[in-house]
Design a protein around this motif. Sequence first.
Motif, PDB file in Angstrom:
ATOM      1  N   GLY A   1      51.081  73.411  45.941  1.00 25.33           N
ATOM      2  CA  GLY A   1      50.385  72.203  45.525  1.00 25.33           C
ATOM      3  C   GLY A   1      50.551  71.987  44.029  1.00 25.33           C
ATOM      4  O   GLY A   1      50.339  72.911  43.240  1.00 25.33           O
ATOM      5  N   TYR A   2      50.912  70.774  43.661  1.00 21.73           N
ATOM      6  CA  TYR A   2      51.122  70.476  42.236  1.00 21.73           C
ATOM      7  C   TYR A   2      49.821  70.630  41.448  1.00 21.73           C
ATOM      8  O   TYR A   2      49.836  70.991  40.267  1.00 21.73           O
ATOM      9  N   GLU A   3      48.685  70.364  42.090  1.00 29.46           N
ATOM     10  CA  GLU A   3      47.397  70.438  41.413  1.00 29.46           C
ATOM     11  C   GLU A   3      46.645  71.741  41.714  1.00 29.46           C
ATOM     12  O   GLU A   3      45.440  71.825  41.490  1.00 29.46           O
TER      13      GLU A   3
ATOM     14  N   HIS B   1      59.026  73.423  48.333  1.00 31.25           N
ATOM     15  CA  HIS B   1      58.359  72.157  48.635  1.00 31.25           C
ATOM     16  C   HIS B   1      57.101  72.060  47.768  1.00 31.25           C
ATOM     17  O   HIS B   1      56.370  73.044  47.632  1.00 31.25           O
ATOM     18  N   GLU B   2      56.850  70.882  47.215  1.00 31.04           N
ATOM     19  CA  GLU B   2      55.700  70.697  46.336  1.00 31.04           C
ATOM     20  C   GLU B   2      54.921  69.454  46.770  1.00 31.04           C
ATOM     21  O   GLU B   2      55.479  68.359  46.859  1.00 31.04           O
ATOM     22  N   VAL B   3      53.635  69.661  47.056  1.00 35.27           N
ATOM     23  CA  VAL B   3      52.780  68.565  47.513  1.00 35.27           C
ATOM     24  C   VAL B   3      52.155  67.912  46.275  1.00 35.27           C
ATOM     25  O   VAL B   3      51.385  68.564  45.562  1.00 35.27           O
ATOM     26  N   PRO B   4      52.476  66.641  45.976  1.00 44.56           N
ATOM     27  CA  PRO B   4      52.081  66.029  44.698  1.00 44.56           C
ATOM     28  C   PRO B   4      50.585  66.084  44.420  1.00 44.56           C
ATOM     29  O   PRO B   4      50.173  66.398  43.296  1.00 44.56           O
ATOM     30  N   ASP B   5      49.753  65.778  45.413  1.00 42.30           N
ATOM     31  CA  ASP B   5      48.307  65.784  45.187  1.00 42.30           C
ATOM     32  C   ASP B   5      47.645  67.009  45.810  1.00 42.30           C
ATOM     33  O   ASP B   5      46.435  67.057  45.951  1.00 42.30           O
ATOM     34  N   GLY B   6      48.437  68.002  46.161  1.00 38.30           N
ATOM     35  CA  GLY B   6      47.914  69.182  46.854  1.00 38.30           C
ATOM     36  C   GLY B   6      47.313  70.200  45.915  1.00 38.30           C
ATOM     37  O   GLY B   6      47.808  70.411  44.801  1.00 38.30           O
ATOM     38  N   GLY B   7      46.230  70.843  46.354  1.00 43.92           N
ATOM     39  CA  GLY B   7      45.634  71.941  45.623  1.00 43.92           C
ATOM     40  C   GLY B   7      46.003  73.263  46.273  1.00 43.92           C
ATOM     41  O   GLY B   7      47.114  73.433  46.786  1.00 43.92           O
ATOM     42  N   HIS B   8      45.056  74.197  46.286  1.00 43.03           N
ATOM     43  CA  HIS B   8      45.337  75.512  46.849  1.00 43.03           C
ATOM     44  C   HIS B   8      45.122  75.562  48.357  1.00 43.03           C
ATOM     45  O   HIS B   8      45.617  76.453  49.023  1.00 43.03           O
TER      46      HIS B   8
END
Length: 349
Positions: free
Chosen positions: A290-292, A314-321
Amino acid sequence: MVFRKVVGLMMGCLGLSKQPTRALPFAEISGSLQIDQIVNNSPRIRLNDGRFLAYRERGVPKNKSSYRVVVHGFGSSKEMNFMAPKELLDELSIYLLLFDRAGYGESDPNPKRSLKSEASDIEELADKLQLGSKFYVVGVSLGCYPTWSCLKRIPNRLAGISLVVPYINYKWPSLPADLTKDDYRRGLSRWMYRVACYTPGLLHWWLTQKLFPSSTVLDRNPAFFSNKDLEVLKNSPGYQLLCQNKLRERSVFDSLCRDFMVAFGKWDFDPMDLRNPYPQKESLVHIWQGYEDKVVPFQLQRYVWNKLPWIRYHEVPDGGHLLIYDTAVCEAILRSLLLGEDSPLYRPQ
């Protein structure tokens, strides 16, 4: 202050809460902790060393499945709410196997826990349940250290592997100082290791006492969670895998400390030194981040990816942990792992 932050980060990784959950009685026999066999409600397999591992099955029946996937986090993983939609499991004929790692839930503790034993437990579980010569593995958060061990020790058994928000061990020799020297998580991880090794009694008291708000410090705390994570904490009680009542059982707490000593201690290999075990792309390795994410920074995951370019990142733009509580992300994880489909939504910018 530092101790409180250490506990906070630890709880953020594990999902500790004060909400009560069903507790299993343990008996202390001849100085060793053993599970009371009477209360087990889940199926379990017996390992070669005599320990039992509890598990739960989801998806289509194993004998009708096209894909067999072992999913685990850090603690009572069989209760983990991995948000893979039923429609996807049926569409792709996916069999999911979730299990309690040693010392959690309904699984026996392992006083000799190590990187090697974690990979061995997964391989033996797969063999006892006849998953076949190859199977898939999805590891989550701190539970990714057994997944790294599988990649190191049993790559020939893996049809594919996904590390979801994998934690970073700051003792890996190859991590560059310019990326870690100002990272407060580095200091906290050192304290977590020291507390688990040298003052476990103090940690146990702090996590189980009622005088001070040791766990409520996390409630809506943006220092540990992104906005999306906070929504998960509010709406997904399945995240609380280790509650305060559970930690009062000394066997569970001792397993937690042993886990910390292995996870945050010195490893017998550096993941950055791994060579691609699948040069013909017969299996694929994925990292989802997660990017965030405020528990594991995306900058370090990108470094791992650059060092190991054979890994699909893979990176989720608004994803956290807490990515696994997002149904769309879980579907993307499985489609990428099993079918090789990579959504442009999750390509790093």
